[in-house]
Design a protein around this motif. Structure first.
Motif, PDB file in Angstrom:
ATOM      1  N   ALA A  81     -91.424   6.561  33.508  1.00 15.18           N
ATOM      2  CA  ALA A  81     -91.994   6.718  34.853  1.00 15.18           C
ATOM      3  C   ALA A  81     -93.519   6.761  34.829  1.00 15.18           C
ATOM      4  CB  ALA A  81     -91.444   7.984  35.502  1.00 15.18           C
ATOM      5  N   GLY A  82     -94.111   6.614  33.645  1.00 17.48           N
ATOM      6  CA  GLY A  82     -95.560   6.571  33.542  1.00 17.48           C
ATOM      7  C   GLY A  82     -96.231   7.923  33.460  1.00 17.48           C
ATOM      8  N   LYS A  83     -95.471   8.962  33.107  1.00 17.44           N
ATOM      9  CA  LYS A  83     -96.040  10.307  33.006  1.00 17.44           C
ATOM     10  C   LYS A  83     -96.447  10.602  31.563  1.00 17.44           C
ATOM     11  CE  LYS A  83     -94.366  10.477  37.181  1.00 17.44           C
ATOM     12  NZ  LYS A  83     -95.222  10.126  38.339  1.00 17.44           N
ATOM     13  N   HIS A  84     -97.594  11.243  31.383  1.00 19.26           N
ATOM     14  CA  HIS A  84     -97.974  11.755  30.072  1.00 19.26           C
ATOM     15  C   HIS A  84     -97.048  12.917  29.744  1.00 19.26           C
ATOM     16  CE1 HIS A  84    -101.570   9.333  30.586  1.00 19.26           C
ATOM     17  NE2 HIS A  84    -101.872  10.001  31.696  1.00 19.26           N
ATOM     18  N   GLY A 141    -101.002   2.870  28.319  1.00 19.35           N
ATOM     19  CA  GLY A 141    -101.974   3.933  28.502  1.00 19.35           C
ATOM     20  C   GLY A 141    -101.374   5.290  28.787  1.00 19.35           C
ATOM     21  N   VAL A 142    -100.081   5.459  28.509  1.00 21.14           N
ATOM     22  CA  VAL A 142     -99.389   6.722  28.751  1.00 21.14           C
ATOM     23  C   VAL A 142     -99.303   7.488  27.427  1.00 21.14           C
ATOM     24  CG1 VAL A 142     -97.255   7.808  29.544  1.00 21.14           C
ATOM     25  CG2 VAL A 142     -98.079   5.722  30.656  1.00 21.14           C
ATOM     26  N   ARG A 143     -99.751   8.746  27.415  1.00 25.62           N
ATOM     27  CA  ARG A 143     -99.896   9.521  26.186  1.00 25.62           C
ATOM     28  C   ARG A 143     -98.739  10.502  25.997  1.00 25.62           C
ATOM     29  NH1 ARG A 143    -103.411   5.977  24.225  1.00 25.62           N
ATOM     30  NH2 ARG A 143    -104.808   5.378  25.948  1.00 25.62           N
ATOM     31  N   ASP A 149    -106.590  20.361  24.030  1.00 21.74           N
ATOM     32  CA  ASP A 149    -106.639  19.123  23.257  1.00 21.74           C
ATOM     33  C   ASP A 149    -105.858  18.006  23.932  1.00 21.74           C
ATOM     34  OD1 ASP A 149    -108.163  20.472  21.434  1.00 21.74           O
ATOM     35  OD2 ASP A 149    -106.602  20.649  19.908  1.00 21.74           O
ATOM     36  N   PHE A 150    -104.713  18.358  24.522  1.00 20.99           N
ATOM     37  CA  PHE A 150    -103.885  17.362  25.213  1.00 20.99           C
ATOM     38  C   PHE A 150    -104.635  16.788  26.413  1.00 20.99           C
ATOM     39  CE2 PHE A 150    -100.352  16.382  28.246  1.00 20.99           C
ATOM     40  CZ  PHE A 150     -99.806  15.321  27.539  1.00 20.99           C
ATOM     41  N   LEU A 151    -105.231  17.657  27.232  1.00 16.47           N
ATOM     42  CA  LEU A 151    -105.956  17.195  28.412  1.00 16.47           C
ATOM     43  C   LEU A 151    -107.163  16.335  28.034  1.00 16.47           C
ATOM     44  CD1 LEU A 151    -105.882  20.373  30.685  1.00 16.47           C
ATOM     45  CD2 LEU A 151    -104.845  18.150  31.198  1.00 16.47           C
ATOM     46  N   LEU A 152    -107.884  16.737  26.995  1.00 19.36           N
ATOM     47  CA  LEU A 152    -109.046  15.954  26.577  1.00 19.36           C
ATOM     48  C   LEU A 152    -108.623  14.558  26.119  1.00 19.36           C
ATOM     49  CD1 LEU A 152    -111.248  18.566  24.666  1.00 19.36           C
ATOM     50  CD2 LEU A 152    -111.573  17.651  26.981  1.00 19.36           C
ATOM     51  N   ALA A 153    -107.502  14.466  25.395  1.00 14.06           N
ATOM     52  CA  ALA A 153    -107.027  13.158  24.948  1.00 14.06           C
ATOM     53  C   ALA A 153    -106.599  12.296  26.138  1.00 14.06           C
ATOM     54  CB  ALA A 153    -105.875  13.331  23.965  1.00 14.06           C
ATOM     55  N   VAL A 154    -105.855  12.890  27.056  1.00 13.20           N
ATOM     56  CA  VAL A 154    -105.424  12.142  28.241  1.00 13.20           C
ATOM     57  C   VAL A 154    -106.640  11.681  29.032  1.00 13.20           C
ATOM     58  CG1 VAL A 154    -104.266  12.363  30.475  1.00 13.20           C
ATOM     59  CG2 VAL A 154    -103.152  13.215  28.412  1.00 13.20           C
ATOM     60  N   GLY A 155    -107.614  12.562  29.220  1.00 16.73           N
ATOM     61  CA  GLY A 155    -108.804  12.205  29.969  1.00 16.73           C
ATOM     62  C   GLY A 155    -109.626  11.113  29.307  1.00 16.73           C
ATOM     63  N   ALA A 156    -109.652  11.117  27.980  1.00 15.93           N
ATOM     64  CA  ALA A 156    -110.432  10.124  27.236  1.00 15.93           C
ATOM     65  C   ALA A 156    -109.663   8.840  26.974  1.00 15.93           C
ATOM     66  CB  ALA A 156    -110.900  10.720  25.913  1.00 15.93           C
ATOM     67  N   GLY A 157    -108.364   8.854  27.277  1.00 15.12           N
ATOM     68  CA  GLY A 157    -107.543   7.669  27.009  1.00 15.12           C
ATOM     69  C   GLY A 157    -107.277   7.463  25.537  1.00 15.12           C
ATOM     70  N   ASP A 211    -105.038   8.902  21.882  1.00 14.70           N
ATOM     71  CA  ASP A 211    -103.735   9.451  21.523  1.00 14.70           C
ATOM     72  C   ASP A 211    -103.890  10.873  20.994  1.00 14.70           C
ATOM     73  OD1 ASP A 211    -102.200   7.195  22.192  1.00 14.70           O
ATOM     74  OD2 ASP A 211    -102.775   6.218  20.317  1.00 14.70           O
ATOM     75  N   PRO A 212    -103.224  11.844  21.609  1.00 11.87           N
ATOM     76  CA  PRO A 212    -103.295  13.220  21.114  1.00 11.87           C
ATOM     77  C   PRO A 212    -102.497  13.386  19.832  1.00 11.87           C
ATOM     78  CG  PRO A 212    -101.761  13.086  22.949  1.00 11.87           C
ATOM     79  CD  PRO A 212    -102.374  11.726  22.810  1.00 11.87           C
ATOM     80  N   SER A 213    -102.774  14.476  19.136  1.00 13.09           N
ATOM     81  CA  SER A 213    -102.082  14.784  17.879  1.00 13.09           C
ATOM     82  C   SER A 213    -101.614  16.235  17.931  1.00 13.09           C
ATOM     83  CB  SER A 213    -103.039  14.572  16.703  1.00 13.09           C
ATOM     84  OG  SER A 213    -102.448  14.928  15.479  1.00 13.09           O
TER      85      SER A 213
END
Length: 363
Positions: A81-84, A112-114, A320-328, A330-332
């Motif tokens: 559904a395109g949700k992170h 572009g979905v993380r 960390d998750f929000l920063l990765a999503v905001g920057a486009g 991949d979070p770890s």
């Protein structure tokens, strides 16, 4: 987990510069209970149908804290559904479910979905510092690791049945619940991969009081494993939920050719470091109080010496998750990292069942 994650979502923006967001919907099974929880923990509304919620256009992120049996179904649908997606550990209840989640994450990544799996202890400042010391070669060549995660909430034979004691809902017992953390720490701290496994599982209390009388426990109470890593180190892992007197003791020791480290989650702000390059007459473990602004994540919190607690690692995780999503980016840890742990968990179960050594393909 819902309470811990809600606390992190509610507070992360007060301490870290993160993209703006709104705590929109808390989803649970019981309408009255989830409505009360939503009001208490800062959510704008509540719902009981997760499928309806992930179809909404005003939802961008889905945080999955449900029992393991629901991880794959919710995560795959949310990614489609395109949700992170952030999902609690272990990634899934089985290897096949974890593989399906990785496939879904890879396809979503192309759009572009993380996605991220919540091995939150990576965000404990002392353990983040430990990794930087190890990867910075302060310990030289790592030879041995001892990881034990010990709890006692099931030490009483009369402790009642919960979903965590049923294989159909939990997948496994102490193995998936807490050995997943220990195994992730071994691979994370050493930046290495497990290649060979020998394991044993044991259930000490085979029957617990259920809602309709005695009920058979279908998962393990404790697990042991010996792990070989690609870089040459050997790790021992021991976990238990019947270790009387141990409340939440994730204990890690790392021994290298030039130095060693010790950590205990029941003293989460401390890291012990032994520098083998010191003159022998000056050698000894020294205590590092991990509360300085120079330590990982600490510049956002309190003055030096003002300690953090268990809940703060979840705030770091959401940050960390929000920063990765905001920057486009991949979070770890990724779903692939979660799958790597799942392979080790499956190999431990296989080894325990066959009383044999299991070799893993190096990927």
């Amino acid at each position: 987990m819902g309470k811990a994650h809600s606390n992190a979502w509610r507070n992360v923006g007060a301490f870290f510069d993160v993209p703006a967001f709104t705590q929109k919907v808390l989803v649970g099974r019981d309408a009255d209970a989830v409505a009360a929880a939503a009001a208490r923990y800062g959510w704008a509304e509540s719902a009981t149908d997760w499928r309806e919620v992930i179809s909404r256009e005003d939802i961008d992120i889905v945080d999955i804290c449900a029992p393991g049996v629901l991880h794959a179904e919710i995560a795959v649908a949310a990614l489609a559904a395109g949700k992170h997606v952030l999902v609690e550990k272990p990634l899934a209840n089985s290897l096949s479910e974890a593989e399906s989640m990785v496939t879904a994450a890879q396809h979503a990544r192309d759009r572009g979905v993380r996605s991220m799996v919540g091995f939150t202890y990576r965000r404990v400042p002392a353990l983040a510092l430990a990794r930087s010391l190890i990867t910075g070669r302060k310990l030289g060549v790592v030879r041995q690791v001892r990881a034990a995660y010990l709890q006692d909430w099931l030490a009483d034979d009369e402790s009642p049945m919960t979903w965590r004691l049923r294989r159909e809902s939990a997948g496994s017992g102490a193995l998936g619940d807490i050995a997943s953390h220990a195994i992730d720490q071994v691979q994370f701290l050493l930046d290495d991969t497990v290649t060979e496994v020998s394991g044993r599982l044991h259930t000490f209390v085979s029957e617990r009081p259920g809602p309709h009388g005695p009920e058979l426990v279908s998962v393990d109470d404790a697990a042991w494993a010996t792990l070989s890593l690609a870089g040459g180190a050997v790790a021992s892992v021991e976990v238990s939920r019947v270790a009387l007197g141990r409340k939440n003791a994730l204990q890690i020791e790392v021994f290298g050719s030039k130095g060693s480290l010790r950590f205990d989650l029941e003293n989460p702000n401390e890291l012990s470091f032994f520098d083998g390059t010191d003159p022998i007459r000056e050698q000894g473990f020294r205590r590092i109080l991990v509360t300085e602004p120079e330590h990982p994540y600490l510049d956002a919190w309190w003055p030096p010496g003002h300690v953090l607690g268990w809940e703060n690692s979840f705030t770091h995780e959401i940050r960390d998750f929000l920063l990765a999503v905001g920057a486009g980016t991949d979070p770890s840890p990724s779903f692939e990292d979660g799958l790597a742990v799942q392979r080790v968990l499956a190999a431990i179960e296989e080894s325990a069942a066959a009383n044999s050594l299991i070799q893993l393909a190096h990927r």
